[in-house]
Every structure is written in structure tokens, then in C-alpha cells.
Design a protein around this motif. Structure first.
Motif, PDB file in Angstrom:
ATOM      1  N   SER A  95       0.815  -1.214   0.000  1.00 58.29           N
ATOM      2  CA  SER A  95       0.000   0.000   0.000  1.00 58.29           C
ATOM      3  C   SER A  95       0.845   1.259   0.000  1.00 58.29           C
ATOM      4  CB  SER A  95      -0.926   0.004   1.226  1.00 58.29           C
ATOM      5  OG  SER A  95      -1.781  -1.109   1.224  1.00 58.29           O
ATOM      6  N   ASP A  96       2.098   1.165   0.467  1.00 57.50           N
ATOM      7  CA  ASP A  96       2.922   2.358   0.643  1.00 57.50           C
ATOM      8  C   ASP A  96       4.042   2.507  -0.384  1.00 57.50           C
ATOM      9  OD1 ASP A  96       1.411   3.062   2.755  1.00 57.50           O
ATOM     10  OD2 ASP A  96       2.945   2.816   4.297  1.00 57.50           O
ATOM     11  N   GLU A  97       4.330   1.459  -1.136  1.00 59.96           N
ATOM     12  CA  GLU A  97       5.483   1.532  -2.021  1.00 59.96           C
ATOM     13  C   GLU A  97       5.118   2.161  -3.379  1.00 59.96           C
ATOM     14  OE1 GLU A  97       7.158  -2.035  -3.419  1.00 59.96           O
ATOM     15  OE2 GLU A  97       5.378  -2.639  -4.520  1.00 59.96           O
ATOM     16  N   CYS A  98       6.153   2.618  -4.059  1.00 58.26           N
ATOM     17  CA  CYS A  98       6.007   3.129  -5.429  1.00 58.26           C
ATOM     18  C   CYS A  98       6.866   2.259  -6.348  1.00 58.26           C
ATOM     19  CB  CYS A  98       6.473   4.581  -5.518  1.00 58.26           C
ATOM     20  SG  CYS A  98       5.509   5.748  -4.526  1.00 58.26           S
ATOM     21  N   ASN A  99       6.361   1.969  -7.539  1.00 55.12           N
ATOM     22  CA  ASN A  99       7.126   1.150  -8.466  1.00 55.12           C
ATOM     23  C   ASN A  99       6.685   1.457  -9.886  1.00 55.12           C
ATOM     24  OD1 ASN A  99       4.883  -0.862  -9.250  1.00 55.12           O
ATOM     25  ND2 ASN A  99       4.893  -0.973  -7.009  1.00 55.12           N
ATOM     26  N   ALA A 100       7.531   1.070 -10.829  1.00 57.48           N
ATOM     27  CA  ALA A 100       7.209   1.278 -12.248  1.00 57.48           C
ATOM     28  C   ALA A 100       8.044   0.337 -13.102  1.00 57.48           C
ATOM     29  CB  ALA A 100       7.485   2.732 -12.640  1.00 57.48           C
ATOM     30  N   ASN A 101       7.487  -0.057 -14.242  1.00 58.13           N
ATOM     31  CA  ASN A 101       8.193  -0.859 -15.242  1.00 58.13           C
ATOM     32  C   ASN A 101       8.754  -2.166 -14.673  1.00 58.13           C
ATOM     33  OD1 ASN A 101       7.766   1.232 -17.154  1.00 58.13           O
ATOM     34  ND2 ASN A 101       9.587   2.303 -16.377  1.00 58.13           N
ATOM     35  N   LEU A 102       7.944  -2.820 -13.870  1.00 61.40           N
ATOM     36  CA  LEU A 102       8.384  -4.091 -13.280  1.00 61.40           C
ATOM     37  C   LEU A 102       8.082  -5.247 -14.226  1.00 61.40           C
ATOM     38  CD1 LEU A 102       7.067  -3.662  -9.630  1.00 61.40           C
ATOM     39  CD2 LEU A 102       9.405  -3.374 -10.437  1.00 61.40           C
ATOM     40  N   PRO A 103       8.959  -6.239 -14.283  1.00 55.87           N
ATOM     41  CA  PRO A 103       8.637  -7.438 -15.078  1.00 55.87           C
ATOM     42  C   PRO A 103       7.375  -8.095 -14.540  1.00 55.87           C
ATOM     43  CG  PRO A 103      10.966  -7.398 -14.467  1.00 55.87           C
ATOM     44  CD  PRO A 103      10.301  -6.314 -13.691  1.00 55.87           C
ATOM     45  N   PRO A 104       6.552  -8.642 -15.396  1.00 60.76           N
ATOM     46  CA  PRO A 104       5.314  -9.284 -14.936  1.00 60.76           C
ATOM     47  C   PRO A 104       5.576 -10.395 -13.925  1.00 60.76           C
ATOM     48  CG  PRO A 104       5.312  -9.025 -17.322  1.00 60.76           C
ATOM     49  CD  PRO A 104       6.698  -8.681 -16.859  1.00 60.76           C
ATOM     50  N   GLY A 105       4.772 -10.418 -12.856  1.00 59.09           N
ATOM     51  CA  GLY A 105       4.857 -11.487 -11.875  1.00 59.09           C
ATOM     52  C   GLY A 105       5.947 -11.342 -10.838  1.00 59.09           C
ATOM     53  N   THR A 106       6.618 -10.194 -10.774  1.00 58.89           N
ATOM     54  CA  THR A 106       7.731 -10.034  -9.826  1.00 58.89           C
ATOM     55  C   THR A 106       7.372  -9.165  -8.624  1.00 58.89           C
ATOM     56  OG1 THR A 106       8.583  -8.082 -11.005  1.00 58.89           O
ATOM     57  CG2 THR A 106       9.393 -10.249 -11.698  1.00 58.89           C
ATOM     58  N   ARG A 107       6.172  -8.615  -8.602  1.00 58.16           N
ATOM     59  CA  ARG A 107       5.832  -7.660  -7.540  1.00 58.16           C
ATOM     60  C   ARG A 107       5.860  -8.306  -6.157  1.00 58.16           C
ATOM     61  NH1 ARG A 107       0.558  -5.971  -5.711  1.00 58.16           N
ATOM     62  NH2 ARG A 107       0.668  -3.985  -4.595  1.00 58.16           N
ATOM     63  N   MET A 108       5.228  -9.461  -5.995  1.00 55.84           N
ATOM     64  CA  MET A 108       5.179 -10.106  -4.692  1.00 55.84           C
ATOM     65  C   MET A 108       6.572 -10.555  -4.242  1.00 55.84           C
ATOM     66  SD  MET A 108       2.117 -10.068  -3.417  1.00 55.84           S
ATOM     67  CE  MET A 108       2.179  -8.385  -4.002  1.00 55.84           C
TER      68      MET A 108
END
Length: 222
Positions: A95-108
Motif C-alpha cells: 500500500s505504501d510503495e512506489c514502483n514502475a516498469n516491473l517485469p510481470p509477476g515479480t511484484r510479490m
């Protein structure tokens, strides 16, 4: 429970959402007579004595079936190190992080990395809105080592992923979601090969658990 040969062990971890314990993180282990009200009069217990004694009433010396641990906790089971926290830290970080242009499926995977890299079961500061943390006890949510298995239940999508080469991170999800069933996880760990253990003993060398090559995690829906 009435089978005296049963070898199942139960590990109980408190949650900040439990109605009968203090909802401040970190939390101490459950105690048998934990439900109290006015003037400290007890009106109930957890029934752990029944679980311990069922089917074993005649045994004078018996090992514990139920193990009450703190939230968070780090457990040692045979050669495996297992970390557990019932706080929804994945959701708080998400809820608090910022991100962009991440490879699919790598967020968790990336969110889970924060816990291991910072050696903390709650690496977020300041805490998420609505979370109650006792900062005077911050040392109690430190992660003493990189666990082989890290269990972090969350309302986010359930998953089981390898993180940083040596750790399997498992989010079993929630057992119930409002009025419907949720998900849970089963973890099967296969034993290490006898030859591998014997070679390590003879060489007097430290070895990694190799957990990623001998574990199976299934996320099951109710």
C-alpha cells in the motif's frame, strides 16, 4: 486426538486480529487462561490441556503437542529454519510503495525481499495506517537469520515463490473471506539425501538446506 500414537504437532501463533489478546505488534505467546475481564476474573481458557492429554491420560511423561509461540517468531524444525509473522506486512508494504516498469509477476517477490534483505518481520517505518506497533520492542521483530521458509499470511493473492536463492516465501492467504471460504497452504519437505549428509559430516563443512530442490507447496481453496 484420542489416538495416543499421534505424532502431529500444533504451533499456535497469535494475531493482532484475535479478539482475546492485545492487538499490539509484537505479541507474546498464548497462555492457557488468557481470557479475562473485570478484576482479572477468568471466564474461560483455550482448552489446550484437552489437546495435550486426549488419548494419553495414562502417560505420566508426555511431550508437548501444542507449542505457543510469539508473533513474529523464528522456529527450528530439524535442519530447517522457519520464520512466521501473522501481521499482514505484505499488504502494508504494497500500500505504501512506489514502483514502475516491473517485469510481470515479480511484484510479490520484490515485496517479500524487503523482509529478508532488512532482516525484519516488519521493515516498514512509519507503520501502515491502522497498525499498532510497540516501538520499544522493535528488537523483537528482527529476523535473526535468513529463514529457509518464510510464512506471511496476507489478504493479497496467495503465492509460494523462491526469494533470494535460499528462501521459499509462502502466503497461504486467508482461511475465510467474509462469508465465503478462502485458501490455505500445505508444505511438504522431502528429506535430504543420506549421502549428502554423510559427506558433509565427514568434511566437517557447513551446508545449506537446499530447500528449493526438495519442497512442494500447494495452495488449496476451501
Amino acid at each position: 486426538l484420542n489416538d495416543p500414537t499421534m505424532k502431529t504437532q500444533f504451533v499456535l501463533v497469535p494475531s493482532v486480529e484475535d479478539a482475546f489478546v492485545d492487538s499490539v505488534y509484537p505479541q507474546p505467546p498464548f497462555v492457557e487462561n488468557t481470557m479475562k475481564r473485570n478484576h482479572n476474573h477468568e471466564y474461560g481458557d483455550l482448552g489446550l490441556h484437552f489437546v495435550e492429554s486426549a488419548g494419553r491420560e495414562e502417560e505420566k511423561k508426555r511431550s508437548n503437542r501444542v507449542h505457543c509461540v510469539s508473533n513474529p517468531c523464528t522456529l527450528k524444525i530439524n535442519e530447517l529454519t522457519i520464520g512466521v509473522t501473522s501481521s499482514d506486512v505484505l499488504f502494508h508494504i504494497s500500500s505504501d510503495e512506489c514502483n514502475a516498469n516491473l517485469p510481470p509477476g515479480t511484484r510479490m517477490t520484490r515485496i517479500a525481499q524487503h523482509l529478508i534483505q532488512q532482516r525484519s518481520y516488519y521493515p516498514l517505518f512509519p507503520a501502515a495506517k491502522g497498525a499498532s506497533l510497540d516501538l520499544a520492542k522493535a528488537d523483537q521483530w528482527e529476523m535473526p537469520c535468513q529463514p529457509d521458509i518464510l510464512i506471511v499470511p496476507s489478504k493479497l493473492a496467495s503465492f509460494a515463490k523462491p526469494v533470494l536463492d535460499r528462501t521459499i516465501v509462502v502466503n497461504p492467504g486467508e482461511l475465510t473471506k467474509n462469508t465465503t471460504g478462502g485458501t490455505y497452504a500445505t508444505i511438504d519437505v522431502h528429506p535430504m539425501k543420506r549421502e549428502t549428509l554423510e559427506d558433509a559430516v565427514e568434511a566437517d563443512m557447513e551446508m545449506f538446506s537446499g530447500i528449493q530442490d526438495r519442497v512442494r507447496v500447494d495452495i488449496k481453496r476451501i
